[in-house]
Motif scaffolding. Structure first.
Motif, PDB file in Angstrom:
ATOM      1  N   ASP A  91      -6.326   5.123 -16.303  1.00  9.11           N
ATOM      2  CA  ASP A  91      -5.552   4.961 -15.071  1.00  9.11           C
ATOM      3  C   ASP A  91      -5.958   3.692 -14.334  1.00  9.11           C
ATOM      4  O   ASP A  91      -5.110   2.965 -13.816  1.00  9.11           O
ATOM      5  CB  ASP A  91      -5.722   6.180 -14.160  1.00  9.11           C
ATOM      6  CG  ASP A  91      -5.110   7.438 -14.743  1.00  9.11           C
ATOM      7  OD1 ASP A  91      -4.185   7.325 -15.579  1.00  9.11           O
ATOM      8  OD2 ASP A  91      -5.559   8.532 -14.365  1.00  9.11           O
ATOM      9  N   GLU A  92      -7.250   3.418 -14.286  1.00  9.74           N
ATOM     10  CA  GLU A  92      -7.740   2.200 -13.633  1.00  9.74           C
ATOM     11  C   GLU A  92      -7.210   0.959 -14.348  1.00  9.74           C
ATOM     12  O   GLU A  92      -6.742   0.011 -13.709  1.00  9.74           O
ATOM     13  CB  GLU A  92      -9.269   2.179 -13.630  1.00  9.74           C
ATOM     14  CG  GLU A  92      -9.860   0.902 -13.084  1.00  9.74           C
ATOM     15  CD  GLU A  92     -11.367   0.778 -13.306  1.00  9.74           C
ATOM     16  OE1 GLU A  92     -11.911  -0.265 -12.912  1.00  9.74           O
ATOM     17  OE2 GLU A  92     -11.981   1.700 -13.860  1.00  9.74           O
ATOM     18  N   ALA A  93      -7.273   0.972 -15.671  1.00 10.85           N
ATOM     19  CA  ALA A  93      -6.808  -0.178 -16.444  1.00 10.85           C
ATOM     20  C   ALA A  93      -5.299  -0.353 -16.281  1.00 10.85           C
ATOM     21  O   ALA A  93      -4.807  -1.478 -16.141  1.00 10.85           O
ATOM     22  CB  ALA A  93      -7.178  -0.011 -17.920  1.00 10.85           C
ATOM     23  N   ARG A  94      -4.549   0.749 -16.287  1.00  9.15           N
ATOM     24  CA  ARG A  94      -3.093   0.653 -16.090  1.00  9.15           C
ATOM     25  C   ARG A  94      -2.766   0.127 -14.703  1.00  9.15           C
ATOM     26  O   ARG A  94      -1.829  -0.658 -14.534  1.00  9.15           O
ATOM     27  CB  ARG A  94      -2.443   2.018 -16.301  1.00  9.15           C
ATOM     28  CG  ARG A  94      -2.359   2.418 -17.754  1.00  9.15           C
ATOM     29  CD  ARG A  94      -1.531   3.709 -17.903  1.00  9.15           C
ATOM     30  NE  ARG A  94      -1.947   4.400 -19.091  1.00  9.15           N
ATOM     31  CZ  ARG A  94      -2.662   5.528 -19.125  1.00  9.15           C
ATOM     32  NH1 ARG A  94      -3.023   6.135 -18.014  1.00  9.15           N
ATOM     33  NH2 ARG A  94      -3.002   6.073 -20.274  1.00  9.15           N
ATOM     34  N   ALA A  95      -3.499   0.557 -13.687  1.00  8.69           N
ATOM     35  CA  ALA A  95      -3.273   0.080 -12.322  1.00  8.69           C
ATOM     36  C   ALA A  95      -3.551  -1.418 -12.216  1.00  8.69           C
ATOM     37  O   ALA A  95      -2.804  -2.157 -11.566  1.00  8.69           O
ATOM     38  CB  ALA A  95      -4.138   0.870 -11.337  1.00  8.69           C
ATOM     39  N   LEU A  96      -4.618  -1.852 -12.869  1.00 13.26           N
ATOM     40  CA  LEU A  96      -4.939  -3.279 -12.878  1.00 13.26           C
ATOM     41  C   LEU A  96      -3.816  -4.053 -13.562  1.00 13.26           C
ATOM     42  O   LEU A  96      -3.357  -5.087 -13.059  1.00 13.26           O
ATOM     43  CB  LEU A  96      -6.282  -3.514 -13.579  1.00 13.26           C
ATOM     44  CG  LEU A  96      -6.755  -4.953 -13.728  1.00 13.26           C
ATOM     45  CD1 LEU A  96      -6.875  -5.638 -12.366  1.00 13.26           C
ATOM     46  CD2 LEU A  96      -8.084  -4.984 -14.471  1.00 13.26           C
ATOM     47  N   LEU A  97      -3.355  -3.563 -14.693  1.00 15.00           N
ATOM     48  CA  LEU A  97      -2.263  -4.207 -15.419  1.00 15.00           C
ATOM     49  C   LEU A  97      -1.000  -4.271 -14.572  1.00 15.00           C
ATOM     50  O   LEU A  97      -0.329  -5.303 -14.504  1.00 15.00           O
ATOM     51  CB  LEU A  97      -2.003  -3.486 -16.741  1.00 15.00           C
ATOM     52  CG  LEU A  97      -0.902  -4.057 -17.633  1.00 15.00           C
ATOM     53  CD1 LEU A  97      -1.188  -5.510 -17.993  1.00 15.00           C
ATOM     54  CD2 LEU A  97      -0.749  -3.203 -18.884  1.00 15.00           C
ATOM     55  N   ALA A  98      -0.681  -3.169 -13.894  1.00 14.47           N
ATOM     56  CA  ALA A  98       0.512  -3.139 -13.050  1.00 14.47           C
ATOM     57  C   ALA A  98       0.386  -4.147 -11.906  1.00 14.47           C
ATOM     58  O   ALA A  98       1.356  -4.868 -11.602  1.00 14.47           O
ATOM     59  CB  ALA A  98       0.721  -1.736 -12.496  1.00 14.47           C
ATOM     60  N   ALA A  99      -0.784  -4.234 -11.306  1.00 17.08           N
ATOM     61  CA  ALA A  99      -0.996  -5.190 -10.213  1.00 17.08           C
ATOM     62  C   ALA A  99      -0.848  -6.627 -10.708  1.00 17.08           C
ATOM     63  O   ALA A  99      -0.332  -7.487  -9.990  1.00 17.08           O
ATOM     64  CB  ALA A  99      -2.358  -4.965  -9.578  1.00 17.08           C
ATOM     65  N   LEU A 100      -1.287  -6.869 -11.924  1.00 17.39           N
ATOM     66  CA  LEU A 100      -1.199  -8.219 -12.491  1.00 17.39           C
ATOM     67  C   LEU A 100       0.211  -8.568 -12.943  1.00 17.39           C
ATOM     68  O   LEU A 100       0.545  -9.729 -13.113  1.00 17.39           O
ATOM     69  CB  LEU A 100      -2.163  -8.354 -13.671  1.00 17.39           C
ATOM     70  CG  LEU A 100      -3.633  -8.338 -13.334  1.00 17.39           C
ATOM     71  CD1 LEU A 100      -4.471  -8.170 -14.582  1.00 17.39           C
ATOM     72  CD2 LEU A 100      -4.006  -9.622 -12.600  1.00 17.39           C
ATOM     73  N   SER A 101       1.037  -7.561 -13.149  1.00 12.91           N
ATOM     74  CA  SER A 101       2.398  -7.773 -13.627  1.00 12.91           C
ATOM     75  C   SER A 101       3.402  -7.937 -12.501  1.00 12.91           C
ATOM     76  O   SER A 101       4.574  -8.175 -12.740  1.00 12.91           O
ATOM     77  CB  SER A 101       2.803  -6.615 -14.544  1.00 12.91           C
ATOM     78  OG  SER A 101       1.947  -6.581 -15.669  1.00 12.91           O
TER      79      SER A 101
END
Length: 102
Positions: A91-101
């Motif tokens: 979830d943390e990694a997906r949130a980081l990815l979403a923020a970067l996208s």
């Protein structure tokens, strides 16, 4: 010590923790060197959880260095690894990815 013992997992873990500390101290160039060193040791262990941790660190480091494309790449790798393991860190990694996208 880990090098002298031939402990590749220990070497990877030491480099990861140093990368985390250096990034927290706002020394991203130094953190990057340690995360890259950690990645070199982990393939010998077959360990996936920590590889995901390293990719999160690399994503944050590249973001701090103003390299969003590389940050997205590493966040995606972390999300994939941790997602495949079915662990909360995904979830943390997906949130980081979403923020970067965005």
């Amino acid at each position: 010590m880990h090098r002298d013992l031939g402990d590749t997992f220990g070497q990877a873990e030491s480099h990861t923790l140093l990368g985390d500390a250096l990034l927290a101290m706002d020394a991203p160039e130094s953190a990057l060197r340690h995360y890259r060193a950690a990645v070199e040791f982990l393939p010998h262990t077959g360990e996936r959880y920590n590889l995901g941790r390293i990719h999160v660190g690399l994503a944050r480091t590249h973001l701090r260095l103003g390299e969003p494309d590389l940050a997205r790449k590493h966040a995606g790798l972390a999300a994939g690894i941790h997602g495949a393991l079915g662990i909360p860190e995904a979830d943390e990694a997906r949130a980081l990815l979403a923020a970067l996208s965005e």
